[in-house]
Write a protein that holds these residues in place. Structure first.
Motif, mmCIF file in Angstrom:
data_model
loop_
_atom_site.group_PDB
_atom_site.id
_atom_site.type_symbol
_atom_site.label_atom_id
_atom_site.label_comp_id
_atom_site.label_asym_id
_atom_site.label_seq_id
_atom_site.Cartn_x
_atom_site.Cartn_y
_atom_site.Cartn_z
ATOM 1 N N ALA A 257 0.764 -1.372 -0.056
ATOM 2 C CA ALA A 257 -0.022 0.092 -0.035
ATOM 3 C C ALA A 257 0.800 1.369 -0.136
ATOM 4 C CB ALA A 257 -0.821 -0.157 1.203
ATOM 5 N N GLU A 258 2.103 1.269 0.593
ATOM 6 C CA GLU A 258 2.929 2.464 0.357
ATOM 7 C C GLU A 258 4.108 2.161 -0.804
ATOM 8 O OE1 GLU A 258 2.618 4.695 2.536
ATOM 9 O OE2 GLU A 258 0.919 3.690 3.559
ATOM 10 N N PHE A 259 4.420 3.346 -1.240
ATOM 11 C CA PHE A 259 5.388 3.591 -2.504
ATOM 12 C C PHE A 259 6.729 3.540 -1.619
ATOM 13 C CE2 PHE A 259 8.297 6.066 -5.053
ATOM 14 C CZ PHE A 259 8.246 5.225 -6.196
ATOM 15 N N HIS A 280 -1.073 -1.806 -10.172
ATOM 16 C CA HIS A 280 -1.098 -1.898 -9.002
ATOM 17 C C HIS A 280 -2.417 -1.637 -8.583
ATOM 18 C CE1 HIS A 280 -0.500 0.512 -5.171
ATOM 19 N NE2 HIS A 280 0.424 -0.518 -4.765
ATOM 20 N N CYS A 282 -4.762 -1.109 -4.458
ATOM 21 C CA CYS A 282 -5.127 -1.601 -3.031
ATOM 22 C C CYS A 282 -6.699 -1.681 -3.022
ATOM 23 C CB CYS A 282 -4.493 -0.598 -1.851
ATOM 24 S SG CYS A 282 -3.007 -0.204 -1.746
ATOM 25 N N ALA A 306 -5.280 5.507 0.326
ATOM 26 C CA ALA A 306 -3.769 4.820 0.128
ATOM 27 C C ALA A 306 -3.552 5.083 -1.256
ATOM 28 C CB ALA A 306 -3.984 3.330 0.219
ATOM 29 N N TYR A 307 -4.586 5.019 -2.077
ATOM 30 C CA TYR A 307 -4.350 5.522 -3.783
ATOM 31 C C TYR A 307 -3.578 7.106 -3.691
ATOM 32 C CZ TYR A 307 -5.410 6.459 -8.715
ATOM 33 O OH TYR A 307 -5.014 6.485 -9.977
ATOM 34 N N ARG A 309 -2.125 8.626 -1.451
ATOM 35 C CA ARG A 309 -0.600 8.736 -0.926
ATOM 36 C C ARG A 309 0.217 8.060 -1.961
ATOM 37 N NH1 ARG A 309 -3.356 7.056 3.838
ATOM 38 N NH2 ARG A 309 -2.430 4.861 3.462
ATOM 39 N N TYR A 310 -0.160 7.021 -2.698
ATOM 40 C CA TYR A 310 0.643 6.245 -3.462
ATOM 41 C C TYR A 310 1.032 7.117 -4.598
ATOM 42 C CZ TYR A 310 3.133 2.068 -5.141
ATOM 43 O OH TYR A 310 4.105 1.371 -5.609
ATOM 44 N N ASP A 313 3.534 10.110 -3.588
ATOM 45 C CA ASP A 313 4.829 9.681 -3.166
ATOM 46 C C ASP A 313 5.701 9.321 -4.579
ATOM 47 O OD1 ASP A 313 4.344 10.218 -0.518
ATOM 48 O OD2 ASP A 313 4.088 8.262 0.044
ATOM 49 N N ALA A 314 4.750 8.588 -5.523
ATOM 50 C CA ALA A 314 5.560 8.162 -6.728
ATOM 51 C C ALA A 314 6.004 9.209 -7.663
ATOM 52 C CB ALA A 314 4.455 7.179 -7.218
ATOM 53 N N TYR A 323 1.393 5.588 -13.992
ATOM 54 C CA TYR A 323 0.726 4.728 -12.974
ATOM 55 C C TYR A 323 -0.303 4.031 -13.611
ATOM 56 C CZ TYR A 323 -1.505 2.962 -8.906
ATOM 57 O OH TYR A 323 -2.105 2.153 -8.015
#
Length: 374
Positions: A257-259, A280, A282, A306-307, A309-310, A313-314, A323
């Motif tokens: 769930a985390e990059f 990818h 979640c 989570a999406y 945040r990912y 960060d990505a 993505y």
């Protein structure tokens, strides 16, 4: 709608013009790796894979109407790319990536279908070339083509393969009959002083990618090649190194769930290629399905957060060019007894909380991307 989305989405495949080859391509912009659309505009790819089998009982089987409904949903949610596994009508409406399935060593395949080919066999090589020719032929002339993928989640890592399959690519060729091309190449490897399985794995990768790379380039010069869609941690360095002369982008299917920024920093530092996060998501449990693919979050709200945040960060990394989210609509995978969760339920109604988070995150990603450009 921001300029980079409008440049490709509003055109819906009609009359796009761009660089000399009229194709998507790569450039650097303010230190960032960028996809450029055929019109020469920066393009941050946000896509959805596996759109096939959309609404089996909707629109009286009219694929054009099905795809038009998908197009309207995707674009309203901030997506600008049809990922791999998209029906042909959708690829005429928006940019897309074209897959090729060239070997039967995908990680997800059951043992009854999985096998490692003797890539040193000229007959096997010719068969692969024919498949490439057929697949490229279907894409030629479509200005929405971003580029080509090769095999999905190939099982390369020797140790992981042995644990899962009881064998690996090196062992498979080593145990072939004496007159098999792969066995003869292995014997030559031993005579040349070779001892390590990883060193012979490199030779397998070198032979495979030479065939794939040269034939794809021959069939469609100047088109981008995104290579194999490696499952994270199943891409030995020696394998990727042999792919580098032929690929433009390194395609990775991450998990969790985390990059993992440190991991991708190391990957980029070593291989020096732009990276596409090619599959990818979640997921979250539903009243009907307690088991879902990918990392399962507590609920729909948590999955949506989570999406966001990912993506944030990505795309802070200047080498991440896109993505691709896994799955458009819910489909139950009976052979795995698990839900492959989309953004729509099986009846076609959206998960509104998830879709809201996705739409906001996609808009934020595009806006931040545009602000960074010159």
């Amino acid at each position: 709608m921001c300029a980079c989305l409008a440049s490709s989405m509003d055109a819906r495949g009609a009359g796009l013009k761009g660089n000399a080859a009229g194709l998507f391509h790569l450039e650097k912009n303010n230190g960032r790796d960028c996809l450029m659309d055929p019109a020469g505009k920066p393009f941050l790819s946000l896509g959805v894979n596996h759109v096939q089998n959309i609404f089996p009982h909707s629109f009286s089987g009219d694929r054009e109407k099905e795809c038009d409904a998908v197009f309207k949903n995707l674009t309203s949610w901030g997506f600008n790319t049809a990922g791999y596994g998209s029906p042909a009508p959708l690829t005429r409406m928006m940019p897309y990536l074209a897959p090729m399935y060239l070997t039967k060593n995908a990680n997800y395949m059951p043992d009854s279908e999985f096998y490692y080919p003797d890539i040193f066999d000229p007959a096997v090589q010719e068969e692969i070339r024919n498949v490439i020719g057929y697949e490229v032929g279907k894409q030629l002339g479509n200005p929405n083509l971003i580029g080509y993928y090769w095999t999905d989640t190939p099982q390369w890592d020797l140790e992981r393969a042995r644990k899962k399959r009881g064998t690996d690519w090196v062992s498979t060729l080593r145990e072939m009959p004496a007159d098999a091309p792969g066995k003869m190449r292995y014997e030559q490897f031993l005579k040349e002083g070779g001892t390590l399985d990883e060193d012979f794995l490199r030779l397998i990768a070198r032979e495979l990618y030479k065939v794939l790379g040269e034939e794809t380039r021959r069939r469609h010069p100047d088109a981008l090649i995104f290579g194999e869609r490696y499952l994270i941690n199943d891409h030995p360095n020696c394998v990727v190194e042999e792919a580098l002369p032929y690929i433009d982008v390194l395609s990775i299917q991450p998990g969790g769930a985390e990059f993992n920024g440190d991991f991708f920093d190391r990957l980029h530092a070593r291989f020096k290629k732009p990276i596409l996060l090619c599959d990818h998501q979640c997921s979250f449990p539903t009243p009907e399905y307690s088991k879902t693919m990918w990392q399962q979050m507590e609920n729909e709200e948590a999955a949506g957060q989570a999406y966001a945040r990912y993506l944030r960060d990505a795309f802070d990394k200047s080498y991440i060019i896109g993505y691709q989210r896994c799955q458009y609509i819910d489909r139950f995978a009976e052979h795995r007894d698990v839900l492959k969760q989309g953004m729509l339920r099986e009846d076609g109604t959206p998960y509104m909380t998830l879709v809201r988070h996705i739409s906001e995150a996609n808009t934020e990603a595009i806006n931040r991307f545009m602000k960074h450009l010159k």
